[in-house]
Design an enzyme around this catalytic site. Sequence first.
Site, mmCIF file in Angstrom:
data_model
loop_
_atom_site.group_PDB
_atom_site.id
_atom_site.type_symbol
_atom_site.label_atom_id
_atom_site.label_comp_id
_atom_site.label_asym_id
_atom_site.label_seq_id
_atom_site.Cartn_x
_atom_site.Cartn_y
_atom_site.Cartn_z
ATOM 1 N N CYS A 130 0.841 -1.206 0.000
ATOM 2 C CA CYS A 130 0.000 0.000 0.000
ATOM 3 C C CYS A 130 0.872 1.250 0.000
ATOM 4 C CB CYS A 130 -0.931 0.001 1.204
ATOM 5 S SG CYS A 130 -1.943 1.485 1.292
ATOM 6 N N CYS A 133 -0.505 4.162 2.193
ATOM 7 C CA CYS A 133 -0.350 3.931 3.640
ATOM 8 C C CYS A 133 1.114 4.113 4.044
ATOM 9 C CB CYS A 133 -0.743 2.511 4.042
ATOM 10 S SG CYS A 133 -2.177 1.845 3.229
ATOM 11 N N ASP A 134 2.037 3.511 3.291
ATOM 12 C CA ASP A 134 3.433 3.423 3.744
ATOM 13 C C ASP A 134 4.401 4.313 2.984
ATOM 14 O OD1 ASP A 134 2.653 1.516 5.593
ATOM 15 O OD2 ASP A 134 2.856 -0.113 4.152
#
Length: 317
Positions: A130, A133-134
Amino acid sequence: MYDCVIIGGGPGGVTAAIYAIRSGMKTVVVEKIGVGGQIALSDIIENYPGFPSISGLELMSHFENHAKGIGVEFVSADITGIEVDGDKRILKTAGENIETKTVVICSGAEAKKLGFAGEEEFIGRGVSTCATCDGPFYRNKAVAVIGGGDTAVKESIYLSKIASKVYHVHRRDRFRAEKVLQDRIVTKDNIEFVWKHTTEEALGDVSGVTGLRVKSVDTGETRDLDVDGVFVFVGITPNTAFVDCDKDEQGFIVVNENMETSIPGVYAAGDCRVTPLRQVVTAVGDAAIAAFKAEEYVSELEGRAYDKVGAQGVTLK
Ligand code: NAP
């Protein structure tokens, strides 16, 4: 007992709910975590009509507000099985079971794992599926992206705005991503294409990933990429283990043109079904058909119940 329970709160699930509630069915959406689905993790969507450029999160907040505004109920639960008992469909959860006449499965799919050495070990410590997200953890650092589909190319472009360098590793010498994305990725100066290479191993230590070993398809030679993060986008696997209906070899649910599965009264829509195209726009189209057909099914059941009452000589209203 519900008329229609929708499993999944992504674009398909919310659309099914809007159609179901507008047709007068007692409806609920069951979602594991929260409304949005995978698309909420997409940084930018440019092919949903009416929104030339919008983040997945924002698009889904419009969907959610629309549904809640007309009274759609959302509950949080993990469905572990679907049982059939006459006209009842019983959804198993860790808590109370949910009873319904029809089910629309919009449970979507999740990122596939590739299976290279270190992939599992370094998940959350350098290996990710992701970018939104990261990605921010890799500001001004080098990362590798693996895959050649829409997701890999889109996320590589996104990461190129955060990371100092992106090595884009693909097993072939051309992408399968849509043309507009291919045209865009080649304009990014800090993306280096590592064509015709497979992934051998995530290298690292206690601090996390420190590199990625890739292998040339042509020569068999290996090369170590100096990266702190590895993003794997090699396709998706459907969230369909809880339902025992006809599926293809990868677990995608087989439906007909009415979105009917092999279980009467159970429909499937969006990414979790066998389909040639997985987009927000196709998920919402599927879901509208599924909810429409679910309503017809419920009406037929009610008609049957009415006939039975009539046949027993009870006064009909
Ligand atoms: P995908 O289209 O299935 O692409 C998977 C990619 O991973 C392919 O390039 C494939 O290589 C590569 N791959 C698969 N197995 C591999 C292996 N063992 N080793 C190395 N590479 C491997 O998956 P996706 O990109 O996640 O997309 C999933 C669906 O969502 C698609 O229908 C896509 O169109 C849709 N989607 C659409 C958008 C959009 O904005 N329109 C965005 C994201 C996703 P090969 O090319 O060599 O097969």
